[in-house]
Design an enzyme around this catalytic site. Structure first.
Site, PDB file in Angstrom:
ATOM      1  N   LYS A  92       0.711  -1.141   0.123  1.00 46.32           N
ATOM      2  CA  LYS A  92       0.034  -0.005  -0.169  1.00 46.32           C
ATOM      3  C   LYS A  92       0.855   1.275   0.029  1.00 46.32           C
ATOM      4  O   LYS A  92       0.588   2.246  -0.698  1.00 46.32           O
ATOM      5  CB  LYS A  92      -0.988   0.030   1.225  1.00 46.32           C
ATOM      6  CG  LYS A  92      -1.719   1.329   1.511  1.00 46.32           C
ATOM      7  CD  LYS A  92      -2.790   1.505   0.698  1.00 46.32           C
ATOM      8  CE  LYS A  92      -3.269   2.949   0.784  1.00 46.32           C
ATOM      9  NZ  LYS A  92      -4.487   3.183   0.087  1.00 46.32           N
ATOM     10  N   CYS A 136      -3.891  10.542   0.658  1.00 46.37           N
ATOM     11  CA  CYS A 136      -3.271   9.197   0.591  1.00 46.37           C
ATOM     12  C   CYS A 136      -1.600   9.487   0.169  1.00 46.37           C
ATOM     13  O   CYS A 136      -0.780   9.276   0.445  1.00 46.37           O
ATOM     14  CB  CYS A 136      -3.875   8.600  -0.349  1.00 46.37           C
ATOM     15  SG  CYS A 136      -5.601   8.508   0.040  1.00 46.37           S
TER      16      CYS A 136
HETATM   17  N1  SAJ Z   1      -1.578  14.514  -9.466  1.00 44.31           N
HETATM   18  C1  SAJ Z   1      -0.375  15.432 -10.473  1.00 44.31           C
HETATM   19  N2  SAJ Z   1       0.011  15.106 -11.556  1.00 44.31           N
HETATM   20  C2  SAJ Z   1      -0.442  13.710 -11.996  1.00 44.31           C
HETATM   21  C3  SAJ Z   1      -1.298  12.879 -11.500  1.00 44.31           C
HETATM   22  C4  SAJ Z   1      -1.958  13.429 -10.333  1.00 44.31           C
HETATM   23  O1  SAJ Z   1      -0.142  16.371 -10.033  1.00 44.31           O
HETATM   24  O2  SAJ Z   1       0.075  13.247 -13.172  1.00 44.31           O
HETATM   25  C5  SAJ Z   1      -1.819  15.231  -8.219  1.00 44.31           C
HETATM   26  C6  SAJ Z   1      -3.353  15.254  -8.374  1.00 44.31           C
HETATM   27  O3  SAJ Z   1      -3.864  16.623  -8.763  1.00 44.31           O
HETATM   28  C7  SAJ Z   1      -3.664  15.284  -6.755  1.00 44.31           C
HETATM   29  C8  SAJ Z   1      -2.740  14.086  -6.418  1.00 44.31           C
HETATM   30  O4  SAJ Z   1      -1.906  13.949  -7.311  1.00 44.31           O
HETATM   31  O5  SAJ Z   1      -3.350  16.429  -5.994  1.00 44.31           O
HETATM   32  C9  SAJ Z   1      -3.199  12.701  -6.226  1.00 44.31           C
HETATM   33  O6  SAJ Z   1      -4.177  12.334  -7.005  1.00 44.31           O
HETATM   34  P1  SAJ Z   1      -4.364  11.032  -7.781  1.00 44.31           P
HETATM   35  O7  SAJ Z   1      -5.759  11.106  -8.624  1.00 44.31           O
HETATM   36  O8  SAJ Z   1      -3.180  10.664  -8.278  1.00 44.31           O
HETATM   37  O9  SAJ Z   1      -4.891  10.021  -6.271  1.00 44.31           O
HETATM   38  P2  SAJ Z   1      -5.801   9.984  -5.083  1.00 44.31           P
HETATM   39  O10 SAJ Z   1      -5.315  10.686  -4.016  1.00 44.31           O
HETATM   40  O11 SAJ Z   1      -7.237  10.605  -5.519  1.00 44.31           O
HETATM   41  O12 SAJ Z   1      -6.127   8.424  -4.605  1.00 44.31           O
HETATM   42  C10 SAJ Z   1      -4.906   7.599  -4.580  1.00 44.31           C
HETATM   43  C11 SAJ Z   1      -4.721   6.367  -5.442  1.00 44.31           C
HETATM   44  N3  SAJ Z   1      -3.489   5.898  -5.484  1.00 44.31           N
HETATM   45  C12 SAJ Z   1      -2.833   5.742  -6.720  1.00 44.31           C
HETATM   46  O13 SAJ Z   1      -3.334   6.100  -8.100  1.00 44.31           O
HETATM   47  C13 SAJ Z   1      -1.622   5.059  -6.796  1.00 44.31           C
HETATM   48  C14 SAJ Z   1      -5.861   5.392  -4.904  1.00 44.31           C
HETATM   49  O14 SAJ Z   1      -5.767   4.455  -5.882  1.00 44.31           O
HETATM   50  C15 SAJ Z   1      -5.560   5.190  -3.678  1.00 44.31           C
HETATM   51  O15 SAJ Z   1      -6.806   4.404  -3.333  1.00 44.31           O
HETATM   52  C16 SAJ Z   1      -5.814   6.258  -2.893  1.00 44.31           C
HETATM   53  O16 SAJ Z   1      -4.722   7.206  -3.010  1.00 44.31           O
HETATM   54  C17 SAJ Z   1      -5.577   5.728  -1.304  1.00 44.31           C
HETATM   55  O17 SAJ Z   1      -6.700   5.982  -0.685  1.00 44.31           O
HETATM   56  O18 SAJ Z   1      -4.475   5.412  -1.021  1.00 44.31           O
END
Ligand code: SAJ
Length: 396
Positions: A201, A255
């Site tokens: 995780k 997360c």
């Molecule tokens: N972000 C960027 N650039 C990118 C992708 C994302 O700056 O190319 C930023 C987003 O704007 C945001 C942050 O990263 O601020 C996180 O967003 P996200 O959509 O990547 O993830 P979360 O936090 O909504 O959910 C994550 C997921 N983990 C992964 O994709 C590895 C989800 O599967 C997990 O269940 C969740 O964290 C968790 O609960 O751990």
């Protein structure tokens, strides 16, 4: 079969509802009385598509019921928060308290599962805690760690369809836990041990954090080098084995910006790139603030008046209303605290307490500086009237 789920939040409640929808009795436990009452009325206290209908249905059919303390059951699932404290150390106190409350109810043959994001070794630690109070249960109950990996907004679907890693404190526990998840998970269930499952995780979210940090670092370098980072990444990604992510205002949510600290706090000497990624992604937010401030100061010097700044987007990622741990919210708050004239545009939220939340086009017309902080689908740079200063940190 009867299940107890401790913690009825973003993970616990959807999990409880999903299991109950398969005709299994679930007793949900939460320390907040309001949460318990809300659920028992067939309502929900969190925002998640499809959850309300499911909860209404399973409460009505009697398969889900909430309460303030655990009851005897066959399976106990712990899904309480594990926050990170100021010093970046994980706080295990909720997991510990939840574990303590089930100890008096445990019987031979019970299965205890931890789903809360946890530092490596937590499952073994909780096993010790249980055996400390109930030594007669040695080798008589099963215990496993099984992290969730669902995306907010798609929780119900992903709970059922995602693959999962399941790690017991021994082989029998792993098999017992896999047998249990087969009742409601359609994805693959992969057997491992508890320590590996705990690390899986943390590593998933750290991996994403490191990759986003790389993109953010590129954006800062490109800015200095006079290169358009979006064109740079688009072209580099034409390589068949390169896949660079998107730079942005920073990394938000509860997360990805949090879990890497669980590794760093325990392996501080070894976890160098993971720590650095956290620092780069946090710094990126400060960098964005500096960029907006510099543009504002330059404007004031040239026009002899203070500019109105529009902060476009406050949620932590595009097209959601969740502003917790949001870097763009931090940018807006920071500019406001420093005395800049600011309006915000967050189309996914109706009312905001601290800010004037304007419609998109009104902000385009009224503001002098338009800073795109989140790539919401309502935003389009081409619609900004000419003569405005546009700072686009997310390539809308
Ligand atoms: N972000 C960027 N650039 C990118 C992708 C994302 O700056 O190319 C930023 C987003 O704007 C945001 C942050 O990263 O601020 C996180 O967003 P996200 O959509 O990547 O993830 P979360 O936090 O909504 O959910 C994550 C997921 N983990 C992964 O994709 C590895 C989800 O599967 C997990 O269940 C969740 O964290 C968790 O609960 O751990």
């Amino acid at each position: 079969m009867k299940i107890n789920i401790l913690g009825l939040g973003y993970i616990g409640l959807p999990t409880a509802a999903l299991i109950a929808s398969k005709g299994i009795y679930v007793h949900g436990v939460d320390v907040v009385q309001d949460v318990v009452d809300t659920i028992n009325q067939g309502k929900i206290h969190i925002v998640e598509p499809d959850l309300l209908g499911l909860v209404k249905h399973v409460v009505k059919s009697g398969y889900l019921k909430a309460g303030s303390s655990p009851e005897p059951a066959d399976v106990f699932i712990i899904a309480v928060p594990t926050p990170v404290r100021e010093n970046h150390h994980p706080d295990l106190s909720y997991v510990e308290t939840a574990t303590r409350t089930i100890i008096p109810h445990l019987k031979e043959g019970n299965l205890v599962i931890i789903e809360s994001t946890s530092p490596v070794g937590t499952t073994e630690k909780m096993q010790k805690l249980i055996l400390g109070e109930r030594p007669e249960l040695k080798d008589k109950f099963y215990m496993a760690y099984c992290p969730e990996r669902v995306l907010p907004g798609k929780i119900i679907y992903e709970l059922e369809h995602n693959d999962r890693a399941i790690g017991g404190i021994d082989e029998e526990s792993t098999q017992k836990a896999i047998g249990f998840y087969q009742n409601f998970v359609k994805g693959e269930l992969y057997a491992t041990n508890a320590r590996t499952a705990e690390m899986v995780k943390l590593v998933e979210n750290s991996s994403r954090d490191v990759q986003i940090a790389f993109a953010n670092e590129l954006s800062i370098i490109s800015d200095k080098a006079g290169i358009d980072v979006w064109e740079l990444i688009r072209l580099a990604n034409k390589h068949p084995r390169v896949q660079i992510l998107r730079p942005g205002t920073g990394v938000g949510g509860h997360c990805i910006a949090v879990d890497p600290w669980f590794i760093v706090s325990e392996f501080s000497e070894e976890a160098r790139i993971i720590r650095m990624a956290r620092e780069i992604n946090s710094y990126k937010t400060e960098w964005v603030i500096e960029k907006i401030k510099n543009a504002a100061l330059l404007f004031e010097k040239e026009h002899h008046r203070r500019p109105l700044i529009a902060a476009m987007g406050l949620a932590f990622k595009p097209d959601i209303d969740d502003m917790r741990e949001s870097p763009s919210l931090y940018v807006a708050q920071s500019l406001k605290t420093q005395g800049f004239d600011l309006v915000v545009v967050e189309p996914n939220v109706e009312k905001l307490e601290d800010f004037d939340n304007l419609p998109v086009h009104e902000a385009y017309h009224r503001a002098d500086i338009i800073a795109f902080l989140v790539g919401h689908r309502e935003f389009d740079k081409n619609e900004v009237p000419s003569g405005k200063i546009v700072l686009d940190f997310v390539n809308v």
